[in-house]
Design a protein around this motif. Structure first.
Motif, PDB file in Angstrom:
ATOM      1  N   HIS A 259       0.824  -1.208   0.000  1.00 14.46           N
ATOM      2  CA  HIS A 259       0.000   0.000   0.000  1.00 14.46           C
ATOM      3  C   HIS A 259       0.863   1.266   0.000  1.00 14.46           C
ATOM      4  N   LYS A 292      -7.869   0.267  -2.194  1.00 12.04           N
ATOM      5  CA  LYS A 292      -7.543  -1.071  -1.727  1.00 12.04           C
ATOM      6  C   LYS A 292      -8.091  -1.267  -0.315  1.00 12.04           C
ATOM      7  N   GLU A 305      -9.349  -9.614  -1.499  1.00 12.74           N
ATOM      8  CA  GLU A 305      -9.352  -8.299  -2.142  1.00 12.74           C
ATOM      9  C   GLU A 305     -10.375  -7.365  -1.511  1.00 12.74           C
TER      10      GLU A 305
END
Length: 353
Positions: A259, A292, A305
């Motif tokens: 991330h 995300k 996910e």
């Protein structure tokens, strides 16, 4: 001379003349044959079409061997996947179809009770890769003498008890430590000897897989494979791995440094990418960052996910998810090289030196 292995004369399918069987083929089609008239190809005739193997295979000694794309006792069923896909699913790690110990039927291996050499065996596994005969010093299908009585047979390989070694655990190993002392040294502060990733011998761990520098430590406590994603990228390419944990660069964070800290998306754009099919943000079990999902840290088992997976669904062995030898991917174990089984508990790699 006319009796078969069950002491039946000509398999009750013929008569004996001067020590030789004359098979009953009164209709003249020659479908009954063999030294003891043991083969009856009439078993291959489809009741509906009256063709041998339904016209989609060949008969040998009463058994149908179907053409690609067909299966069933008499090749009466057509497969719903391509022959290429069927072969791919049946191919074992060594590249052989059903490990040369079975028949591929529509993408699934049907393992032989009797292997091509004519021996009985306990053959199993998704691709018939396991053969328990390899664990016995002298094979006897009615004997339980696995690994010379000094180990456990896992998919045809002996996992020897402490104090024994050899392909079939036939050699004693001299060690000044007792079994309990040896295991205690190999366990250290871990929950299992050698952290469940190695073999304990006289208080010392040999880590699985042999020669793989990613698994190391006195008790095999460091596993740098945990820093890799399913594509084998270490720490997302944005960090370094230290004893199985990612140390991320300043601009990145996450278990695998996946991330970015800065985000060029608006909150609305970001949230739209985090919504699952039911329209709920990260399935209600996480927060959204730059498109995300960051799954709840309090619920360690939540992944996926959209935080829609439960890692508790992955199989366990010795109390460890995927036995510590693979990655839990949305309820299924993705095993690392050399490991197999529903919980990655079976070692199929090269033997220990």
């Amino acid at each position: 001379m006319c009796k078969n292995s069950q002491d039946i004369i000509c398999s009750n399918a013929g008569t004996c003349h001067c020590g030789r069987c004359k098979c009953d083929n009164s209709d003249g089609n020659g479908l009954v044959y063999g030294k003891f008239c043991e083969c009856d190809d009439r078993e291959c005739i489809d009741d509906e079409t009256e063709e041998i193997c339904g016209g989609h295979g060949k008969c040998y000694c009463g058994n149908c061997y179907c053409q690609a794309g067909w299966h069933g006792d008499k090749c009466e069923f057509q497969c719903d996947i391509t022959p290429w896909e069927s072969k791919r699913r049946c191919t074992s790690p060594d590249g052989k179809v059903c490990s040369n110990r079975g028949i591929c039927v529509c993408g699934e291996c049907s393992c032989h009770d009797v292997d091509p050499t004519g021996d009985w065996g306990d053959i199993h596994g998704d691709t018939c890769e396991c053969d328990e005969r390899d664990c016995r010093a002298v094979y006897d299908r009615y004997s339980d003498d696995f690994c010379s009585g000094h180990g456990q047979c896992n998919c045809g390989r002996c996992d020897c008890k402490v104090g024994w070694y050899g392909k079939k655990c036939e050699h004693p190993r001299s060690c000044p430590l007792s079994t309990e002392e040896s295991i205690r040294k190999c366990q250290g502060s871990a929950t299992l000897p050698c952290s469940g990733r190695g073999k304990c011998e006289c208080g010392k761990c040999t880590c699985y897989p042999p020669g793989d520098s990613r698994v190391y430590g006195k008790t095999c406590e460091c596993d740098d494979r945990r820093c890799e994603d399913l594509d084998g990228v270490v720490c997302g390419g944005h960090g370094t791995c230290s004893c199985g944990r990612c140390v991320c660069e300043k601009a990145w964070f996450g278990t695998l440094c996946q991330h970015p800290r800065k985000c060029n998306l608006t909150e609305e754009q970001s949230n739209s990418l985090c919504e699952s099919a039911d329209g709920i943000l990260c399935s209600g079990r996480g927060s959204c960052h730059c498109g995300k999902c960051l799954c709840s840290a309090e619920e360690w088992y939540v992944s996926g996910e959209f935080c829609d997976c439960d890692d508790r669904d992955c199989d366990k062995h010795d109390g460890l998810i995927c036995t510590g030898n693979g990655i839990c991917s949305c309820g299924n174990c993705e095993c690392w090289d050399g490991w197999n089984g529903n919980a990655c508990e079976i070692w199929l790699g090269t033997e220990y030196p």
